[in-house]
Scaffold this motif. Structure first.
Motif, PDB file in Angstrom:
ATOM      1  N   ALA A  36       5.380  -8.058   6.261  1.00 19.94           N
ATOM      2  CA  ALA A  36       4.800  -8.084   7.608  1.00 19.94           C
ATOM      3  C   ALA A  36       3.307  -7.791   7.560  1.00 19.94           C
ATOM      4  O   ALA A  36       2.513  -8.452   8.243  1.00 19.94           O
ATOM      5  N   GLU A  37       2.906  -6.811   6.770  1.00 12.93           N
ATOM      6  CA  GLU A  37       1.482  -6.474   6.668  1.00 12.93           C
ATOM      7  C   GLU A  37       0.689  -7.604   6.027  1.00 12.93           C
ATOM      8  O   GLU A  37      -0.445  -7.880   6.418  1.00 12.93           O
ATOM      9  N   CYS A  38       1.281  -8.294   5.069  1.00 15.12           N
ATOM     10  CA  CYS A  38       0.600  -9.446   4.466  1.00 15.12           C
ATOM     11  C   CYS A  38       0.443 -10.574   5.475  1.00 15.12           C
ATOM     12  O   CYS A  38      -0.619 -11.203   5.556  1.00 15.12           O
ATOM     13  N   GLU A  59      -9.377  -5.007   8.483  1.00 15.83           N
ATOM     14  CA  GLU A  59      -8.892  -3.664   8.157  1.00 15.83           C
ATOM     15  C   GLU A  59      -7.398  -3.625   8.380  1.00 15.83           C
ATOM     16  O   GLU A  59      -6.899  -4.191   9.353  1.00 15.83           O
ATOM     17  N   SER A  60      -6.696  -2.949   7.493  1.00 15.70           N
ATOM     18  CA  SER A  60      -5.252  -2.820   7.606  1.00 15.70           C
ATOM     19  C   SER A  60      -4.848  -1.450   7.095  1.00 15.70           C
ATOM     20  O   SER A  60      -5.510  -0.895   6.215  1.00 15.70           O
ATOM     21  N   ASP A  61      -3.762  -0.912   7.656  1.00 13.49           N
ATOM     22  CA  ASP A  61      -3.396   0.439   7.244  1.00 13.49           C
ATOM     23  C   ASP A  61      -2.617   0.526   5.940  1.00 13.49           C
ATOM     24  O   ASP A  61      -2.693   1.534   5.283  1.00 13.49           O
ATOM     25  N   ALA A  63      -2.511   0.247   2.241  1.00 14.41           N
ATOM     26  CA  ALA A  63      -3.431  -0.032   1.135  1.00 14.41           C
ATOM     27  C   ALA A  63      -2.867  -1.103   0.200  1.00 14.41           C
ATOM     28  O   ALA A  63      -3.624  -1.874  -0.388  1.00 14.41           O
ATOM     29  N   ALA A  64      -1.546  -1.185   0.066  1.00 13.00           N
ATOM     30  CA  ALA A  64      -0.938  -2.166  -0.845  1.00 13.00           C
ATOM     31  C   ALA A  64      -1.238  -3.596  -0.407  1.00 13.00           C
ATOM     32  O   ALA A  64      -1.503  -4.467  -1.247  1.00 13.00           O
ATOM     33  N   ALA A  65      -1.224  -3.863   0.884  1.00 11.71           N
ATOM     34  CA  ALA A  65      -1.517  -5.213   1.372  1.00 11.71           C
ATOM     35  C   ALA A  65      -2.992  -5.558   1.146  1.00 11.71           C
ATOM     36  O   ALA A  65      -3.324  -6.674   0.735  1.00 11.71           O
ATOM     37  N   ILE A  66      -3.879  -4.620   1.401  1.00 15.68           N
ATOM     38  CA  ILE A  66      -5.303  -4.844   1.148  1.00 15.68           C
ATOM     39  C   ILE A  66      -5.529  -5.117  -0.337  1.00 15.68           C
ATOM     40  O   ILE A  66      -6.261  -6.047  -0.702  1.00 15.68           O
ATOM     41  N   GLU A  67      -4.894  -4.348  -1.182  1.00 16.64           N
ATOM     42  CA  GLU A  67      -5.012  -4.542  -2.640  1.00 16.64           C
ATOM     43  C   GLU A  67      -4.510  -5.929  -3.033  1.00 16.64           C
ATOM     44  O   GLU A  67      -5.134  -6.615  -3.846  1.00 16.64           O
ATOM     45  N   ALA A  68      -3.401  -6.366  -2.454  1.00 18.52           N
ATOM     46  CA  ALA A  68      -2.848  -7.683  -2.783  1.00 18.52           C
ATOM     47  C   ALA A  68      -3.830  -8.799  -2.445  1.00 18.52           C
ATOM     48  O   ALA A  68      -4.053  -9.707  -3.254  1.00 18.52           O
TER      49      ALA A  68
END
Length: 124
Positions: A36-38, A59-61, A63-68
């Motif tokens: 969902a975050e992706c 910006e997203s909460d 961190a794993a999705a931002i890293e991806a």
């Protein structure tokens, strides 16, 4: 709402001065929180491109999705769409933020989780 469960995304859009432009949410159906975050990152980049907003700071909460997205290691089903987004964007910065830092987007995401799959609501 749970992991695996009914999920949706929510987002707020602001200009370079922090002025509100748009709030949007969408139901995604049954997915994991990570997927969902992706989708949140990808689909909001697409919304911005449709609006002609080509210099983005996403910006997203989680961190794993931002890293991806920062490393290009996103879920395979999103990679072609993300490649299209990158080809259209003039500039794109990705960063992590705390969920509490953007309560409006969090509220919109909760609304999105109650929407039918692919139902999209936006307001300026």
């Amino acid at each position: 709402m749970g992991n695996l469960g009914l999920v949706g995304w929510g987002a707020t859009y602001r200009d370079h001065n922090g002025e509100f432009l748009l709030v949007s949410c969408k139901g995604l159906g049954v997915e994991t929180n990570y997927v969902a975050e992706c989708y949140t990152i990808l689909e909001n980049a697409e919304v911005a491109i449709e609006k002609g907003w080509l210099n983005l700071w996403l910006e997203s909460d989680p961190a794993a999705a931002i890293e991806a997205f920062s490393t290009g290691k996103i879920p395979w089903q999103l990679s072609k769409r993300w490649g299209w987004c990158k080809s259209k964007l003039q500039r794109c910065m990705l960063s992590h933020t705390w969920r509490e830092a953007n309560f409006a987007a969090d509220t919109a995401a909760k609304r999105g989780s109650r929407l039918d799959k692919d139902e999209h609501v936006a307001g300026e």
